[in-house]
Design an enzyme around this catalytic site. Sequence first.
Site: not given
Ligand code: GLP
Length: 241
Positions: A67, A136, A138, A143
């Site tokens: 992404d 949440n 995702h 989302e």
């Molecule tokens: C972002 C990314 C996700 C990731 C998520 C959790 O929103 N787009 O790919 O898994 O955050 O992030 P973190 O690893 O910093 O908790």
Amino acid sequence: MQIIKTNNYEEMSRVAAEKIINLVKKKPHAELGLATGGTPEGVYRLLIEDHQANGTSYKQVRTVNLDEYIGLPKEDQNSYFTFMKEKLFNHIDILPENTHVPNGMAGDVNAEADRYESFVHEIGGVDLQILGIGHNGHIAFNEPGTPFDSTTHVIDLTEDTRQANARFFNSIDEVPTKAITMGIQTIMDSKEIILLASGASKAEALKRLVHGEITEQFPASILQKHSHVTIIADEAALQLI
Ligand code: GLP
């Protein structure tokens, strides 16, 4: 679904890095699906260390990232393009033209999403996809409420996700409101998936991922239906399982 419980973040990172290194040694042309966020940073650090110490080569590897934020120039410190360069690509021998991140500055972001989706298919799909998980549920930026059959698309980020990611920005106002993300179907088409999680703040999400109802309201729950998923998570993240 296999679950590997590790003592801590470092061990989680090591186990995941070893799996990636083994794949790249076995299949030098591997297509790796990469993730951003805080969780995979340790894995990337260990891949760099291994590359420097043991010479594991990425010259023939191709990567596709999950992404990208819409509206952040590539050079912006918070773009996922820059994240990947700084955390991994600049420190291994991967060819820049073999690394792919959606273009969040494209004039027509919907057309860019379609192009990216076609590209992932053209290269024959992802051999190993690394995923994190949002609180949440995702995955990538899919989302809650995103259709399970979604392909790469433009998404409005929830307030919850913007808050969670605000720690990387000067203020929440700077966090983009939209992103381009691989869809849930795109992710499910990967041959193998490794989902990483660390820390107590991810415990509830992991519980719903493993034991919860499969519902579009909790995107990661679809992983229960994938035939080759490994969750690598530390004790704190797995405390409710
Ligand atoms: C972002 C990314 C996700 C990731 C998520 C959790 O929103 N787009 O790919 O898994 O955050 O992030 P973190 O690893 O910093 O908790």
